[in-house]
Design a protein around this motif. Structure first.
Motif, PDB file in Angstrom:
ATOM      1  N   GLU A 411       0.833  -1.205   0.000  1.00 58.39           N
ATOM      2  CA  GLU A 411       0.000   0.000   0.000  1.00 58.39           C
ATOM      3  C   GLU A 411       0.868   1.255   0.000  1.00 58.39           C
ATOM      4  O   GLU A 411       0.608   2.203  -0.742  1.00 58.39           O
ATOM      5  CB  GLU A 411      -0.926   0.005   1.225  1.00 58.39           C
ATOM      6  N   CYS A 412       1.904   1.226   0.809  1.00 64.58           N
ATOM      7  CA  CYS A 412       2.809   2.377   0.860  1.00 64.58           C
ATOM      8  C   CYS A 412       3.546   2.531  -0.476  1.00 64.58           C
ATOM      9  O   CYS A 412       3.555   3.599  -1.082  1.00 64.58           O
ATOM     10  CB  CYS A 412       3.790   2.207   2.008  1.00 64.58           C
ATOM     11  N   LEU A 413       4.138   1.440  -0.944  1.00 65.97           N
ATOM     12  CA  LEU A 413       4.956   1.509  -2.159  1.00 65.97           C
ATOM     13  C   LEU A 413       4.133   1.914  -3.377  1.00 65.97           C
ATOM     14  O   LEU A 413       4.629   2.569  -4.287  1.00 65.97           O
ATOM     15  CB  LEU A 413       5.637   0.150  -2.408  1.00 65.97           C
ATOM     16  N   ASP A 414       2.871   1.505  -3.392  1.00 67.75           N
ATOM     17  CA  ASP A 414       2.025   1.747  -4.560  1.00 67.75           C
ATOM     18  C   ASP A 414       1.381   3.126  -4.570  1.00 67.75           C
ATOM     19  O   ASP A 414       0.788   3.530  -5.578  1.00 67.75           O
ATOM     20  CB  ASP A 414       0.894   0.699  -4.616  1.00 67.75           C
ATOM     21  N   THR A 415       1.451   3.811  -3.438  1.00 65.20           N
ATOM     22  CA  THR A 415       0.751   5.101  -3.387  1.00 65.20           C
ATOM     23  C   THR A 415       1.473   6.124  -4.268  1.00 65.20           C
ATOM     24  O   THR A 415       2.702   6.186  -4.297  1.00 65.20           O
ATOM     25  CB  THR A 415       0.671   5.608  -1.933  1.00 65.20           C
ATOM     26  N   ASP A 416       0.661   6.896  -4.955  1.00 64.27           N
ATOM     27  CA  ASP A 416       1.212   7.892  -5.875  1.00 64.27           C
ATOM     28  C   ASP A 416       1.517   9.163  -5.111  1.00 64.27           C
ATOM     29  O   ASP A 416       0.652   9.726  -4.432  1.00 64.27           O
ATOM     30  CB  ASP A 416       0.188   8.159  -6.988  1.00 64.27           C
ATOM     31  N   THR A 417       2.757   9.612  -5.203  1.00 61.24           N
ATOM     32  CA  THR A 417       3.130  10.887  -4.569  1.00 61.24           C
ATOM     33  C   THR A 417       2.801  12.066  -5.484  1.00 61.24           C
ATOM     34  O   THR A 417       2.756  13.195  -5.025  1.00 61.24           O
ATOM     35  CB  THR A 417       4.654  10.930  -4.272  1.00 61.24           C
ATOM     36  N   LYS A 574      -0.536  18.482  -4.588  1.00 62.90           N
ATOM     37  CA  LYS A 574      -1.875  19.040  -4.741  1.00 62.90           C
ATOM     38  C   LYS A 574      -2.931  17.941  -4.873  1.00 62.90           C
ATOM     39  O   LYS A 574      -4.003  17.992  -4.253  1.00 62.90           O
ATOM     40  CB  LYS A 574      -1.885  19.945  -5.984  1.00 62.90           C
ATOM     41  N   GLU A 575      -2.617  16.917  -5.662  1.00 63.17           N
ATOM     42  CA  GLU A 575      -3.577  15.844  -5.899  1.00 63.17           C
ATOM     43  C   GLU A 575      -3.961  15.164  -4.587  1.00 63.17           C
ATOM     44  O   GLU A 575      -5.097  14.739  -4.398  1.00 63.17           O
ATOM     45  CB  GLU A 575      -2.999  14.797  -6.858  1.00 63.17           C
ATOM     46  N   ILE A 576      -3.007  15.031  -3.717  1.00 63.59           N
ATOM     47  CA  ILE A 576      -3.274  14.372  -2.435  1.00 63.59           C
ATOM     48  C   ILE A 576      -4.034  15.316  -1.509  1.00 63.59           C
ATOM     49  O   ILE A 576      -4.980  14.913  -0.829  1.00 63.59           O
ATOM     50  CB  ILE A 576      -1.947  13.885  -1.808  1.00 63.59           C
ATOM     51  N   TRP A 580      -7.118  13.436   0.294  1.00 62.88           N
ATOM     52  CA  TRP A 580      -6.950  13.233   1.736  1.00 62.88           C
ATOM     53  C   TRP A 580      -7.281  14.497   2.525  1.00 62.88           C
ATOM     54  O   TRP A 580      -7.719  14.427   3.676  1.00 62.88           O
ATOM     55  CB  TRP A 580      -5.515  12.787   2.058  1.00 62.88           C
ATOM     56  N   GLY A 581      -7.064  15.640   1.897  1.00 59.09           N
ATOM     57  CA  GLY A 581      -7.304  16.910   2.586  1.00 59.09           C
ATOM     58  C   GLY A 581      -8.780  17.290   2.669  1.00 59.09           C
ATOM     59  O   GLY A 581      -9.139  18.240   3.358  1.00 59.09           O
TER      60      GLY A 581
END
Lengths: 700, 700
Positions: A411-417, A574-576, A580-581
């Motif tokens: 889950e961590c590795l696959d998350t898009d930054t 920004k996307e996050i 999440w924001g």
């Protein structure tokens, strides 16, 4: 080692027949599948390269014990190149391994009469041997060529093992390193350890706790470490030492450990030279500095870069590197620990020596069961970042809960930054592909100990296994890894394999439901981190309490990190921030990480926050009961001792799940003032009673 | 347990063939001696009593796995009394066991066609089974009846195992008790532990450290302890709990733990009742009070008798007892720790409840390698005294020195106190015969841990074994015990047995020579007690330093306990004062325990004190070299892994012997100002250098 070659059977007394787990996944028991047996029956010999190096010798040994065990076949050692029916170990540049393939890539090439395991390096050949054995052990017939390359260069275990034999956050007995016996006695377990790691492609290990004792840098201990390094070397594993930044004072008698002081720099240069006299291929230093009371460059008004670069300077003449941890946070009741690492390191981006890797925990707090990825990933284009996962289950059930961690790692590795646009996953930051870095690191805090089965809970072995496999190739699926491990460790019955895989896949979501649902975090028992303690209000530091994180009040629950209390969300792209924001778009699993949500707010599940919280805690407990039923069905396929051990732990898990549920539901109810939903059975104890239970675990 | 009954062979992979020591002395490998095999071949069945109790079931199981392993024979279970070729287990009053023979005495009666193992108790029958198996395992043919009775009633292990899994003064990994897994998971090692103890006649165990956590008295933990007690019960082992005297405050919420307070007394009565609901045959309490910072009755101006009697009162309705430790000493720089226990307890002689046993360490200080017996033995006619030995080798080489302790246990037990005239040995005080006491106790601080081989050094197992055998029968010779253990554990080759016995017998004298010759004591590394630190001058307490004990000065060496500094010698009988109290008659092994001897004084060896000191340190080191040579000759007879482990540890032992020698000789030379005798080679390092080495072990 000679005893590897004891090719005769001795009478083992009847009492020790059960499987104690000491062989890990390298069991090599005779496989039952006749098709597979006959597919490999044609191989009778091993053809080795003209130069028989120690690593090639290990590859040979492993093939021999593997074939003897799995297939009942004695492979002869054959140096003639024109043999048929042979397994050929070859160090060469095959076309399968292009010139620019990563170090230690290997290929298994299926020929008419032979099977060739080839690599540019001898370690790659050893990896190929383990790949072949893994295929046989999981009853797969290799019909076409296999080519395999590591995605990450440094695949590393971090041991938090202390000089006195204890293991910080260890749940499987004491340290596997017997310092008082070294360098004279080589515990046979060191060899099992090396084989297990090599079988996964793990190629580095830091052998002592990051809360480091200076004694590991003394000649007395370097001699001991050298003995370990000598055992690990033929298996392709490099040794690192965690260092205490104050060592120039403690050991060198200097007045300071200031990294800009000439004598200090000289001391480290000399010490590094001395280490290389013991361990010529020394991996390097791992440093926890200015973190949780550990000394560091800030003690002298210097930066983390000053400290790391000083060590890098000392390492200059050698191949070793410096791994500097980013796990730092000051005790600020008005701050947000979430941001500390980012903010302390951001000004240093670009200032670290090329020999330095900054090692960042997967999440911003501390190995919580479900953390959003650390905002440093994707934000430090000019710094080499390695990732640190925790294999030992400090917050994940220790030795009594079944929690398979590959889904969390993935889950961590696959998350898009979104750092360089869509597709900039954490894994691309880590493997160096996003910023075209040649050095890359995935570290896992080891879960090994002196217990016969190494890891406490029999399923904890799977987390060591999964970490290693993902460090080699983070594109492997959590399911495939689980099935490999099950086949090697528990059973090759296909039906059972599917069902056990299903248990493993749902284990983490279940655990999170009854401990930290909806993005809650850091509410464990003080100090020992065992069991729940959401009411923890006072501790040595404000950010070691529970209330600092859950912020329960009459209005709602959760840490608002979108501006009012902390602006931590702004550290992401920004996307996050847009998802999440936004409390209405945020993944519910991260909701309370970023938002203080009113108790009565309707979530997209149709329930209010309070209801959803209760339902998750309760369904988590129910799921632990199902795990027992499902495991019970596996009884015919599993070794008796392993079966019983897991079943007993599942019962403990249920008991402790209820403990978590009752603690959290009863405690948060004091704030929500809302009733537990009608269809749920009320806890059969009061909040005061669960508090008393937790107190027991604080008694000396 | 079902897995005891897995009577089939599975393929064990080749890598695990070496012996990891996990089976202790109960190996049951097929014996090679054909005569012995055929002597027992006639037994085909087991005839059991009509009432098949759990203990009889264990006896049956043990016989079956023993015969299967040792002789390759499957014994059938036969309930017909008229069978021939049977081993009959019988609970009855045979004439061999007179009416007043101690509990659990047993006889093995050789009949024409049967072998009858008989006892008044089922535990006695189990002991008889182990006696039979021991005979077979050590290749002895039983031709005449064996009758065996315990000399001491309570034969007990004291575990210093903490709630957090560490073991105080443990050198074999972490605790064998997995508290977080209990009560749900019964580690198979608990059963091995029970079998090992029962095989020796050990019938009691206190499961937690005497520096006790109150948590062991909570319902949460009583449930766990109950699970352990349930495992141990069929093996005749009673469980004791070490208690924290402050528990009424800690757990009960009372304002005091004053033993004369009504509420406190009530609390203990209720708690004791509660414990018995979990463990109906609860052994009792073990208490360390007002000792090294532990709470106790003196905190409230009460005496040890007040404290012990309060607990005895609570225990009144039950069979359990109270064991109260006499290991107490105040931090008085002008006092003598030697006298503290005696002086604090002397006024209480006769004041303890009949349910109380006062447990006294073998010597007056603290388990030093060679201590004169504790002066309390023989001086407390109105108090039941138990003895406490230390099996774990805190001061005796921990896990890296080979030191067989039976000679030390025997030396203490055999010493004459002269309390009731000549022949009043310590053993007669302990076994109750001197004062006609019905309750008697021999306790040993356990050396068990999570290491595969339980005890660290393979030879440390022999100390557990020897303690248990001596607790059963203190008249057994140290040699016979060693040979039994060697035969069961290492080899039955007679020549090898003799030679290994010789190694064991000289191991302790050798150890003492290079650590504490001539009666020196208490000079170990501060805190961890590893290695030497004779120069230790400052510590948290004056009586935790080294100089407090050796009193080296320009005149001489040793603690004058004959009047000027301390009159401790006066605590002994006149006969002892006449010998130990006279520097010219005193056994050299105790010389510096009682006398400050001038450096140049000629001893009866013909050497001056200084010379003798040097010669002993040097010859101790030389002897460690011989041990390696002698062990090397044993190679053909010993399992490879065990051989290598011992050999490596002997090398460590030599290194550490030199460390001790150099430390002590160089340090005392500063006082004696005399040269090291000519025929000895000077240390190749300075005192400052060895001091630096010791400092390493004080680094975190």
């Amino acid at each position: 080692m000679k005893y590897l070659k004891l090719f005769f059977l001795i009478l083992i007394p009847l009492i020790s027949l059960a499987d104690d787990g000491s062989r890990l996944w390298l069991k090599y028991d005779l496989i039952k599948n006749k098709n597979v047996q006959s597919a490999y029956a044609k191989y009778n010999s091993i053809i080795i390269p003209s130069k028989k190096t120690p690593t090639i010798e290990k590859a040979l040994e492993e093939l021999q014990i593997g074939f003897k065990g799995l297939l009942g076949k004695n492979l002869t050692n054959n140096s003639k190149n024109n043999t048929t029916g042979g397994i050929k170990l070859e160090i060469t540049n095959k076309e399968e391994l292009t010139k620019d393939s990563p170090e230690d890539s290997f290929a298994i090439i299926v020929q008419k009469d032979n099977l060739t395991i080839t690599s540019k390096t001898e370690t790659g050949v050893l990896y190929g041997v383990f790949e072949l054995l893994r295929n046989i052990q999981t009853e797969k017939i290799i019909t076409k060529n296999i080519v395999s390359s590591p995605k990450v260069k440094l695949r590393m275990l971090n041991h938090w093992d202390n000089a006195n034999g204890t293991v910080e956050r260890g749940y499987a007995g004491s340290s596997i390193w017997k310092w008082n016996e070294l360098p004279f006695r080589i515990d046979p377990r060191y060899i099992t350890y090396a084989r297990a790691n090599a079988s996964l492609g793990i190629n580095a290990t830091s052998i002592n706790n990051v809360n480091a004792s200076s004694r590991f840098l003394t000649a007395e201990y370097l001699e001991k470490i050298k003995a370990v390094a000598d055992v690990l070397r033929p298996y392709g594993i490099k040794v690192f030492i965690s260092v205490n930044f104050r060592s120039p004072r403690t050991l060198g008698g200097l007045k300071t450990s200031d990294p800009l002081d000439t004598d200090v720099r000289k001391w480290w240069i000399e010490k590094t030279k001395e280490i290389h006299q013991y361990i010529p291929d020394f991996g390097g230093y791992l440093v926890k500095a200015n973190s949780e009371g550990e000394p560091g460059p800030q003690d002298y008004g210097r930066t983390h870069a000053d400290g790391a670069n000083m060590l890098a300077e000392a390492m200059k003449p050698y191949n070793g590197i410096v791994i500097w941890r980013a796990f730092v946070y000051n005790a600020d009741p008005n701050g947000d620990r979430f941001k500390e690492g980012y903010e302390q390191f951001k000004p240093l981006d670009g200032k670290f020596d090329p020999k330095v890797i900054v090692q960042v925990k997967n999440g911003p707090i501390d190995f919580m069961p479900r953390e959003p990825f650390h905002p440093m990933f994707g934000s430090f284009p000019k710094t080499k970042l390695g990732i640190e996962f925790q294999i030992t289950q400090e917050y994940l059930g220790q030795s009594t809960h079944l929690t398979y961690l590959a889904p969390m790692f993935r889950e961590c590795l696959d998350t898009d930054t979104y750092a360089n646009g869509k597709g900039s996953t954490v894994s691309k930051v880590i493997d160096g592909s996003l910023y075209n870095s040649q050095m890359s690191l995935m570290a896992g805090v080891a879960n090994t100990g002196s217990d016969a089965n190494w890891c406490g809970h029999p399923f904890n072995q799977a987390n060591w296994y999964a970490f290693g496999r993902l460090a080699w190739n983070h594109e492997l699926s959590s399911e495939d890894i689980a099935k490999e491990w099950i086949g090697m460790t528990l059973t090759n019955n296909n039906n059972a394999k599917e069902k056990i895989n299903a248990i493993m896949q749902k284990s983490l979501p279940t655990y999170i439901k009854y401990t930290y649902p909806l993005g809650l975090h850091h509410m464990m028992g003080e100090g020992h981190h065992y069991g729940p303690e959401p009411w923890l209000t006072k501790a040595a530091r404000p950010d070691w309490t529970s209330i600092y994180y859950h912020r329960a009040d009459s209005i709602g629950l959760g840490f608002d990190r979108t501006g009012k209390v902390s602006n931590a969300i702004k550290l992401y792209s920004k996307e996050i921030i847009d998802t999440w924001g936004n409390p209405d778009k945020c993944d519910l699993n991260y909701l309370l990480w970023f938002h203080h949500i009113p108790w009565s707010k309707k979530l997209n599940t149709g329930n209010s926050l309070w209801e959803e919280l209760c339902y998750r805690y309760y369904s988590g407990v129910e799921e632990t009961k199902n795990l027992q039923k499902e495991w019970n069905e596996m009884k015919p396929y599993i070794d008796k001792e392993t079966y019983a051990s897991v079943m007993a732990r599942l019962k403990i898990q249920e008991k402790e799940a209820i403990w978590w549920r009752d603690s959290c539901v009863l405690y948060f109810k004091e704030f929500s003032k809302m009733p537990i939903p009608n269809n749920l059975i009320l806890p059969n104890r009061t909040l005061e009673e669960v508090k008393k239970l937790v107190e027991i675990y604080h008694l000396r």
